[in-house]
Design an enzyme around this catalytic site. Structure first.
Site, PDB file in Angstrom:
ATOM      1  N   GLN A  88       9.799 -12.290   4.223  1.00  0.00           N
ATOM      2  CA  GLN A  88       8.445 -11.793   4.012  1.00  0.00           C
ATOM      3  C   GLN A  88       7.553 -12.105   5.221  1.00  0.00           C
ATOM      4  O   GLN A  88       6.423 -11.643   5.278  1.00  0.00           O
ATOM      5  CB  GLN A  88       7.842 -12.439   2.763  1.00  0.00           C
ATOM      6  N   HIS A 106       8.070  -7.035   5.494  1.00  0.00           N
ATOM      7  CA  HIS A 106       6.623  -6.877   5.680  1.00  0.00           C
ATOM      8  C   HIS A 106       6.249  -6.549   7.121  1.00  0.00           C
ATOM      9  O   HIS A 106       5.090  -6.704   7.518  1.00  0.00           O
ATOM     10  CB  HIS A 106       5.891  -8.135   5.223  1.00  0.00           C
ATOM     11  N   CYS A 114       1.633   3.915  14.466  1.00  0.00           N
ATOM     12  CA  CYS A 114       0.634   4.974  14.469  1.00  0.00           C
ATOM     13  C   CYS A 114       0.334   5.377  13.039  1.00  0.00           C
ATOM     14  O   CYS A 114       1.245   5.715  12.276  1.00  0.00           O
ATOM     15  CB  CYS A 114       1.128   6.185  15.256  1.00  0.00           C
ATOM     16  N   SER A 174       6.267 -18.428  -2.703  1.00  0.00           N
ATOM     17  CA  SER A 174       5.513 -18.814  -3.899  1.00  0.00           C
ATOM     18  C   SER A 174       6.009 -18.119  -5.156  1.00  0.00           C
ATOM     19  O   SER A 174       5.721 -18.564  -6.266  1.00  0.00           O
ATOM     20  CB  SER A 174       4.025 -18.496  -3.703  1.00  0.00           C
TER      21      SER A 174
END
Length: 234
Positions: A88, A106, A114, A174
């Site tokens: 992540q 991510h 763009c 988490s």
């Protein structure tokens, strides 16, 4: 030999000096997520968003991989069944620590995107408002990171790996951000054993068959050593 799928979150990079969402006094504590990590925030104030990610690039450029990153790279090189690392994180510390291909669900701070044509390229150290795309020349460049409300990258590939996993390990996350928070359940449904390695139990701690708590630089190298010994004795 078992295939291992590993998910890493901000906790694995914290000891390298990169703050998490919950760190007091860090970059995230100075801004609302809605302002700097959503498409709507970028539309409202692109200058603020670029300033935030420029600062994150500077911070990430100073960081060095720690013992946890290096241990996972060692496991990836030596485990016969294959190790897939999904992260992540938008830093490049896994690669700097020696890992091969890493699935950055991510995106990465090193990338630019763009907003019109979808072209991707290496980001300059500092991006500015109206930065032009080198492909279509429109002034619509943005960081190539996945913001809240956007679809993460590599999802089909990740789910394929989860279906094939014999072991799923969640490290330093988490357990509150989906879809990654559902990976343990997905892997478990496919028959995988699940393990959590974290500073403290995550929100989804009940899903894991095994838990190891403590600093990443201590817990992960120890776990990797145990896995490699186990692999040699089979």
């Amino acid at each position: 030999m078992e295939k291992i799928v590993i998910l890493t979150g901000a906790g694995i990079s914290a000891e390298s000096g990169l703050g998490t969402f919950r760190d007091e006094g860090g970059l995230w504590a100075q801004h609302r997520i809605e302002d700097v990590a959503t498409p709507e925030g970028f539309v409202r104030n692109p200058a603020l968003v670029h300033e935030f990610y420029n600062a994150r690039r500077v911070q990430a450029a100073k960081a060095q991989p720690n013992a946890a990153h290096r241990a996972l790279a060692r496991l990836q090189k030596r485990w016969p069944g294959g190790v897939v690392i999904v992260t992540q994180n938008v830093d490049s510390l896994h690669e700097a620590g020696g890992a091969a291909r890493v699935l950055h669900m991510h995106g990465t701070l090193a990338g630019a995107l763009c907003g019109v044509c979808g072209h991707r390229w290496t980001s300059p150290p500092e991006m500015e408002v109206h930065e032009p795309c080198p492909a279509c020349f429109q002034p619509t460049a943005r960081p190539d990171v996945v913001w809240f409300g956007e679809m993460p990258y590599f999802m089909d590939e990740i789910y394929d790996h989860l279906a094939e996993a014999a072991l799923f390990a969640s490290i330093g996350t988490s357990g509150q951000v989906y879809p990654a928070a559902g990976f343990a359940q997905e892997a478990r449904a496919g028959g995988a054993r699940t393990i959590e390695l974290n500073l403290e139990p995550s929100s989804g701690a009940s899903v894991f068959d095994e838990t190891h708590l403590g600093p990443a630089t201590e817990v992960i190298p120890r776990w990797v050593n145990e896995m490699l010994v186990r692999g040699r004795t089979r």
